[in-house]
Design an enzyme around this catalytic site. Structure first.
Site, PDB file in Angstrom:
ATOM      1  N   CYS A  69       0.859  -1.247   0.045  1.00  7.27           N
ATOM      2  CA  CYS A  69      -0.058  -0.020   0.095  1.00  7.27           C
ATOM      3  C   CYS A  69       0.935   1.401  -0.030  1.00  7.27           C
ATOM      4  O   CYS A  69       0.296   2.434  -0.090  1.00  7.27           O
ATOM      5  CB  CYS A  69      -0.857   0.011   1.270  1.00  7.27           C
ATOM      6  SG  CYS A  69      -1.817  -1.757   1.304  1.00  7.27           S
ATOM      7  N   HIS A  90      -3.470   6.846   2.903  1.00  8.02           N
ATOM      8  CA  HIS A  90      -3.742   5.533   2.469  1.00  8.02           C
ATOM      9  C   HIS A  90      -5.014   5.148   3.174  1.00  8.02           C
ATOM     10  O   HIS A  90      -5.060   5.322   4.332  1.00  8.02           O
ATOM     11  CB  HIS A  90      -2.703   4.484   2.772  1.00  8.02           C
ATOM     12  CG  HIS A  90      -3.030   2.988   2.417  1.00  8.02           C
ATOM     13  ND1 HIS A  90      -3.726   2.677   1.298  1.00  8.02           N
ATOM     14  CD2 HIS A  90      -2.870   1.903   3.380  1.00  8.02           C
ATOM     15  CE1 HIS A  90      -4.116   1.288   1.675  1.00  8.02           C
ATOM     16  NE2 HIS A  90      -3.616   0.803   2.936  1.00  8.02           N
ATOM     17  N   ASN A 134     -10.113  -0.730   1.110  1.00 11.07           N
ATOM     18  CA  ASN A 134      -8.679  -0.361   1.072  1.00 11.07           C
ATOM     19  C   ASN A 134      -8.208  -0.960  -0.510  1.00 11.07           C
ATOM     20  O   ASN A 134      -8.111  -2.305  -0.827  1.00 11.07           O
ATOM     21  CB  ASN A 134      -7.938  -1.333   2.127  1.00 11.07           C
ATOM     22  CG  ASN A 134      -6.497  -1.362   1.992  1.00 11.07           C
ATOM     23  OD1 ASN A 134      -5.876  -0.967   1.026  1.00 11.07           O
ATOM     24  ND2 ASN A 134      -5.941  -1.811   3.154  1.00 11.07           N
TER      25      ASN A 134
HETATM   26  O1  UT7 Z   1      -3.396  -1.955   3.813  1.00  7.02           O
HETATM   27  C1  UT7 Z   1      -3.235  -2.945   4.771  1.00  7.02           C
HETATM   28  C2  UT7 Z   1      -3.034  -2.425   6.102  1.00  7.02           C
HETATM   29  N1  UT7 Z   1      -3.885  -3.286   6.965  1.00  7.02           N
HETATM   30  C3  UT7 Z   1      -4.643  -2.544   8.073  1.00  7.02           C
HETATM   31  O2  UT7 Z   1      -4.536  -1.462   8.066  1.00  7.02           O
HETATM   32  C4  UT7 Z   1      -5.362  -3.297   8.915  1.00  7.02           C
HETATM   33  C5  UT7 Z   1      -5.493  -2.580  10.339  1.00  7.02           C
HETATM   34  N2  UT7 Z   1      -6.402  -3.675  11.296  1.00  7.02           N
HETATM   35  C6  UT7 Z   1      -7.623  -3.238  11.152  1.00  7.02           C
HETATM   36  O3  UT7 Z   1      -8.078  -2.632  10.339  1.00  7.02           O
HETATM   37  C7  UT7 Z   1      -8.607  -4.137  12.169  1.00  7.02           C
HETATM   38  O4  UT7 Z   1      -7.400  -4.947  12.777  1.00  7.02           O
HETATM   39  C8  UT7 Z   1      -9.769  -5.028  11.406  1.00  7.02           C
HETATM   40  C9  UT7 Z   1     -10.663  -4.097  10.969  1.00  7.02           C
HETATM   41  C10 UT7 Z   1      -9.189  -5.760  10.365  1.00  7.02           C
HETATM   42  C11 UT7 Z   1     -10.187  -5.938  12.553  1.00  7.02           C
HETATM   43  O5  UT7 Z   1     -10.508  -5.407  13.871  1.00  7.02           O
HETATM   44  P1  UT7 Z   1     -10.078  -5.925  15.139  1.00  7.02           P
HETATM   45  O6  UT7 Z   1     -10.830  -4.813  16.302  1.00  7.02           O
HETATM   46  O7  UT7 Z   1      -8.530  -5.827  15.228  1.00  7.02           O
HETATM   47  O8  UT7 Z   1     -10.680  -7.049  15.331  1.00  7.02           O
HETATM   48  P2  UT7 Z   1     -10.239  -8.516  15.918  1.00  7.02           P
HETATM   49  O9  UT7 Z   1      -9.417  -9.174  14.488  1.00  7.02           O
HETATM   50  O10 UT7 Z   1      -9.497  -8.635  17.135  1.00  7.02           O
HETATM   51  O11 UT7 Z   1     -11.372  -9.335  16.073  1.00  7.02           O
HETATM   52  C12 UT7 Z   1     -12.390  -8.921  17.280  1.00  7.02           C
HETATM   53  C13 UT7 Z   1     -13.539  -9.889  17.190  1.00  7.02           C
HETATM   54  C14 UT7 Z   1     -12.999 -11.523  17.141  1.00  7.02           C
HETATM   55  O12 UT7 Z   1     -14.215 -11.992  17.880  1.00  7.02           O
HETATM   56  P3  UT7 Z   1     -13.692 -12.539  19.308  1.00  7.02           P
HETATM   57  O13 UT7 Z   1     -12.590 -13.485  19.056  1.00  7.02           O
HETATM   58  O14 UT7 Z   1     -13.272 -11.528  20.109  1.00  7.02           O
HETATM   59  O15 UT7 Z   1     -15.101 -13.246  19.789  1.00  7.02           O
HETATM   60  C15 UT7 Z   1     -13.180 -11.768  15.618  1.00  7.02           C
HETATM   61  O16 UT7 Z   1     -13.604 -13.099  15.462  1.00  7.02           O
HETATM   62  O17 UT7 Z   1     -14.385  -9.647  16.013  1.00  7.02           O
HETATM   63  C16 UT7 Z   1     -14.406 -10.813  15.220  1.00  7.02           C
HETATM   64  N3  UT7 Z   1     -14.531 -10.565  14.026  1.00  7.02           N
HETATM   65  C17 UT7 Z   1     -15.630 -10.299  13.322  1.00  7.02           C
HETATM   66  N4  UT7 Z   1     -16.972 -10.068  13.717  1.00  7.02           N
HETATM   67  C18 UT7 Z   1     -17.934  -9.676  12.702  1.00  7.02           C
HETATM   68  C19 UT7 Z   1     -13.483 -10.359  13.013  1.00  7.02           C
HETATM   69  N5  UT7 Z   1     -13.970  -9.933  11.646  1.00  7.02           N
HETATM   70  C20 UT7 Z   1     -15.328  -9.913  11.779  1.00  7.02           C
HETATM   71  C21 UT7 Z   1     -16.274  -9.469  10.849  1.00  7.02           C
HETATM   72  N6  UT7 Z   1     -17.745  -9.489  11.506  1.00  7.02           N
HETATM   73  N7  UT7 Z   1     -16.141  -9.103   9.756  1.00  7.02           N
END
Ligand code: UT7
Length: 332
Positions: A114, A254, A284
């Site tokens: 990116c 970005h 993204n």
């Molecule tokens: O250009 C590439 C650069 N990449 C980025 O900038 C990514 C940066 N990171 C992010 O944007 C975030 O980490 C995400 C949006 C990808 C994820 O958010 P998060 O707050 O870090 O979520 P997480 O992966 O820690 O998941 C939290 C909870 C989990 O459930 P439990 O284990 O707490 O029960 C996941 O299973 O949310 C759950 N979860 C979802 N729930 C509903 C993960 N994805 C989803 C979803 N819908 N799509």
């Protein structure tokens, strides 16, 4: 160094829209969860044979037309992509052929995820600044919808497809459009976002094929790293350039996550109208996100030309970079 002029910026996105609501057919998620966590409501996704090279070619044609530069005048094509249709031939070579360029100019791809546009700009600046080349096409194009695991709800919600293109030349009036530029990387945290090439093992050496591949992303670690590093990085860049934050008209970051954009906005103390965000409608788009945000912002009237902007990218590598640029009238 010879001064560089940004002659044009253009973009191209696929027509098909996939909304957060659509994604609920694939896995357990909701519009509310995705929007709150990322700011994304929908993204554009390629279909049929369309790929990153096609999108890049469309954006390149528009950028060349806008710049009034004939493809035959180009000295170099750089394509930044981390989701190309082929590892080789390079997208840049493909675009050279499609533009009908018969001269044997160099054309190559770079992989800076990116941060691709900013990396491309820094490379172009080196070539133009040293007088080696005068006219360069930079294409930033990604098609991550073909690389993500559509069963992985933590990653596939983020990405959309798209392309941007920029024509840069030696400045025609001696004014340099790049006020400051810097690119960096930290390979020790490369595991945060990774795509391993699929392939086969030699049956004489190992019996097993390599597993099919998809993008792996440790979203939480990426998020923590970027929010820690990026706001200070940009603030320091401004300070080192002797430019006050309020002297710059726009921040065009970005588009990875609205919360990351908000963190940079807060650090610079910018009001909303200075910060360009279109993540809601495109997700993204990786290397393409900065040129899409810029060119679409001009189209919509949220970016006025005859201004200055901070462009910044970050992504797999980990790589990051920023450029403080002049946006002349007529570039989009
Ligand atoms: O250009 C590439 C650069 N990449 C980025 O900038 C990514 C940066 N990171 C992010 O944007 C975030 O980490 C995400 C949006 C990808 C994820 O958010 P998060 O707050 O870090 O979520 P997480 O992966 O820690 O998941 C939290 C909870 C989990 O459930 P439990 O284990 O707490 O029960 C996941 O299973 O949310 C759950 N979860 C979802 N729930 C509903 C993960 N994805 C989803 C979803 N819908 N799509």
């Amino acid at each position: 160094m010879k001064p560089l002029q940004i002659r044009s910026v253009a973009y191209s996105v696929p027509e098909t829209v996939v909304t957060n609501q659509d994604l609920t057919k694939l896995y357990d998620t909701s519009d509310e969860w995705i929007y709150t966590r990322t700011g994304i409501k929908e993204r554009r996704i390629v279909s049929g044979n369309q790929n990153a090279a096609d999108l890049g070619y469309e954006a390149a044609q528009k950028a060349l037309a806008k710049a009034g530069v004939n493809p035959d005048e180009l000295d170099l094509i750089i394509a930044a992509s981390s989701a190309p249709p082929n590892l080789y031939p390079a997208i840049a070579c493909d675009i050279q052929a499609r533009l009908g360029i018969t001269t044997k100019i160099p054309a190559f791809d770079i992989t800076a995820a990116c941060s691709g546009l900013i990396y491309g700009m820094q490379i172009a600046r080196g070539f133009i600044g040293s007088g080696i080349y005068k006219k360069i096409l930079i294409v930033a194009t990604d098609n991550n919808s073909r690389l993500v695991d559509w069963e992985d709800r933590g990653t596939s919600i983020l990405f959309g497809d798209g392309a941007g293109a920029m024509v840069v030349t030696e400045s025609t009036d001696g004014v340099d459009d790049i006020l400051s530029i810097d690119i960096q990387s930290d390979g020790s945290i490369g595991e945060y976002i990774k795509y391993t090439m699929p392939g086969k093992t030699c049956p004489l050496v190992e019996p097993n094929d390599i597993e099919p591949s998809h993008i792996f992303m440790n979203g939480k670690e990426v998020y923590k790293f970027v929010v820690k590093v990026l706001p200070d990085y940009i603030a320091n860049m401004l300070e080192e350039s002797g430019i006050k934050a309020d002297e710059i008209d726009y921040l065009i970051p970005h588009q990875a996550n609205q919360r990351i954009i908000d963190a940079v906005q807060q650090r610079l103390g910018y009001p909303d109208e200075k910060v360009i965000s279109n993540i809601t409608y495109y997700g993204n788009t990786s290397a393409a996100s900065v040129p899409i945000a810029l060119a679409e912002g001009v189209e919509k009237g949220t970016v006025k030309l005859g201004s200055t902007a901070i462009l910044c990218g970050f992504g797999a590598g980990m790589t990051w970079g920023a450029a403080i640029v002049r946006l002349r009238e007529g570039i989009c």
